[in-house]
Design an enzyme around this catalytic site. Structure first.
Site, short mmCIF file in Angstrom:
data_model
loop_
_atom_site.label_atom_id
_atom_site.label_comp_id
_atom_site.label_asym_id
_atom_site.label_seq_id
_atom_site.Cartn_x
_atom_site.Cartn_y
_atom_site.Cartn_z
N HIS A 65 -69.45 -79.98 -57.68
CA HIS A 65 -69.38 -79.13 -56.60
C HIS A 65 -69.80 -77.64 -56.91
CE1 HIS A 65 -65.43 -78.26 -57.76
NE2 HIS A 65 -65.68 -77.42 -56.76
N LYS A 70 -67.30 -77.55 -66.36
CA LYS A 70 -66.71 -76.70 -67.44
C LYS A 70 -65.47 -77.62 -68.19
CE LYS A 70 -66.22 -73.12 -69.99
NZ LYS A 70 -66.01 -73.74 -71.08
N LYS A 94 -58.42 -77.54 -61.64
CA LYS A 94 -57.67 -76.39 -62.49
C LYS A 94 -58.56 -75.22 -61.97
CE LYS A 94 -56.83 -77.36 -66.55
NZ LYS A 94 -56.61 -77.54 -68.08
N LYS A 106 -65.17 -83.01 -69.31
CA LYS A 106 -64.48 -82.84 -70.36
C LYS A 106 -65.11 -83.70 -71.49
CE LYS A 106 -60.08 -81.36 -71.69
NZ LYS A 106 -59.36 -80.45 -71.32
N SER A 362 -62.45 -68.45 -70.41
CA SER A 362 -63.80 -68.87 -70.82
C SER A 362 -64.74 -68.37 -69.94
CB SER A 362 -63.70 -70.53 -70.87
OG SER A 362 -63.26 -71.16 -72.00
#
Ligand code: GLU
Length: 471
Positions: A65, A70, A94, A106, A362
């Site tokens: 979306h 990430k 998150k 992931k 990050s």
């Protein structure tokens, strides 16, 4: 009647529990919950002894979306598709909670990194990266991996080097992965980011009088007792910031055992001790607990599970005495443990909000890579000159001068590390307040995890609506 859920099923379960408190239609909720793309791969790697080993690995993109996706890459014996799917989903929620504009992803490689030589690990990491490139599963605008359990700067350097060599001329190649060494485009402050985020989050919660009153605790962190499970990157830095913030880290647990000292443990000295002796045991001034898992059941104010998932389950949850469970790891509580501890009146501070410091920094690293300039480079000297000028005026007008030490502190312009820490502090404080606000507005929401999910679901749903996918 207790159930056994897979990790992904427990994430789905928490999602469904929270979805009832939102107004979104079923189809949209189903789309948000689903893992969009799953890449399961096998590839051969020749080991140092000439043997060929088939490596099992994954990359899951839970949600696009927002682009890029990430999330970290873990190296562990326990890696499986369900686990990577669960962790990728947690990344979506998150990022939404801390307002970082990424979808969730992931990766995982099913290996115990301790059993491989550095050269073998390098070959595995580089081959994994080229598999990702082949299938368009990596890139600064597509999917950006990072460190996770069992990986760190070294692996990220191999990834960026492999990616850049396969994509000559791609000016933003450094942004294909985060958690890199500074010399390879990393940002100052990334290493300690998750631990520092845990600290900022818990400090903010401990400053809220209504919450502390319900738990029977005084406000503030000073003097609070803390137990940390795991002395890896997250556990070590969490322990450090809690100690520096005035709390007392009375117990630290690792594979080989758990040590206790009511006066507090210095994590840095313990780290050095472990490096020298290979174990946290026999640390001067500390006693041993019978089993490392006993650490989870100690009397304390704050318990910080900072290792792997499912460490608190239906068997040990009834014995957990901590008032605040700070989920520094991803998924350390099973759904049963969650219910048992909530009904006992403990505050469970959920993973996908509390450990978001890593991905937040990050994001700062990725922005630095895309902008091709270090934070603070443009304004540091300007700020220092301005501060000097203001101070000189104040001294002239008051006829007083400040000490040399004060002068340095007032004058100093922000370096990269100051800006990164400040951005992280702001992010964690506002995320905490947003979640607590949602909880306060709707007191039928049973726990903080559900309130965090409600926040995440609403934000992701709004982006889907804005994309016009559900017109
Ligand atoms: N592996 C970390 C996490 O679980 C960091 C992810 C990232 O920086 O992208 O949040």
């Amino acid at each position: 009647m207790p159930h056994t859920y897979s990790f992904f099923q427990s994430v789905e379960r928490s999602f469904d529990k929270a979805a009832q408190f939102t107004k979104w239609e079923k189809g949209l909720l189903e789309q948000i919950k689903a893992c969009n793309s799953i890449y399961a791969m096998r590839f051969p790697v020749k080991m140092d002894d000439g043997r060929i080993e088939v490596i099992e690995a994954y990359r899951v993109q839970h949600s696009q979306h927002k682009a890029p996706c990430k999330g970290g890459i873990r190296f562990s014996d326990e890696v499986n598709q369900d686990e990577v799917m669960a962790l990728a989903s947690l990344m979506t929620y998150k990022c939404a909670i801390v307002n970082v504009p990424f979808g969730g992803g992931k990766g995982g490689i099913k290996i115990d990194p301790k059993k491989y030589s550095t050269y073998e690990l390098e070959k595995i990491t580089r081959r994994y990266t080229s598999e990702l490139v082949k299938k368009n599963f990596i890139g600064p605008g597509i999917d950006v991996p990072a460190p996770d359990y069992g990986t760190g700067e070294r692996e990220m350097a191999w990834i960026v080097d492999t990616y850049a060599s396969l994509k000559p001329g791609e000016i933003d190649a450094a942004g294909c992965v985060t958690g890199k060494p500074i010399s390879q485009g990393g940002v100052h402050g990334r290493k300690e980011a998750t631990g520092l985020g845990v600290f900022y989050g818990i400090r903010e919660i401990c400053s809220m009088p209504e919450i502390m009153e319900k738990l029977g605790l005084s406000t503030g962190l000073v003097g609070k007792t803390v137990v940390v499970q795991g002395l890896g990157n997250v556990g070590y830095h969490s322990a450090r910031f809690f100690r520096q913030g005035g709390a007392k880290v009375v117990c630290i647990a690792e594979f080989e055992g758990a040590i206790y000292n009511s006066e507090g443990i210095n994590e840095e000295a313990l780290f050095q001790h472990r490096k020298a002796t290979g174990s946290i045991l026999n640390f001067p001034g500390a006693t041993h607990l019978a089993k490392n898992s006993d650490a989870l059941e100690l009397e304390c104010d704050i318990l910080v599970p900072a290792a792997l998932e499912n460490v608190i389950n239906k068997d040990n949850a009834p014995k957990v005495k901590a008032k605040i469970i700070a989920e520094a790891a991803n998924g350390p509580l099973t759904p049963d443990a969650d219910e048992i501890l909530t009904s006992k009146g403990a505050l469970i501070v959920p993973d996908m909000y509390l450990n978001a410091g890593g991905v937040t920094v990050s994001y700062f690293e990725w922005l630095k890579n895309l902008s091709h300039v270090r934070y603070g480079r443009m304004e540091k000297r300007f700020r220092e000159n301005k501060n000097m000028h203001i101070l000189a005026q104040i001294e002239e007008l008051t006829g007083k001068t400040v000490s040399a030490e004060e002068r340095l502190a007032i004058m100093r312009g922000a370096d990269e590390i100051d800006l990164v820490h400040s951005g992280l502090e702001e992010t964690m404080i506002s995320a905490t307040r947003e979640i607590m606000e949602i909880w306060k507005k709707n007191p039928t929401i049973p726990d903080m995890r559900t309130a965090a999910y409600v926040n995440a679901i609403n934000k992701v749903a709004i982006s889907y609506m804005e994309l016009g996918i559900f017109p």
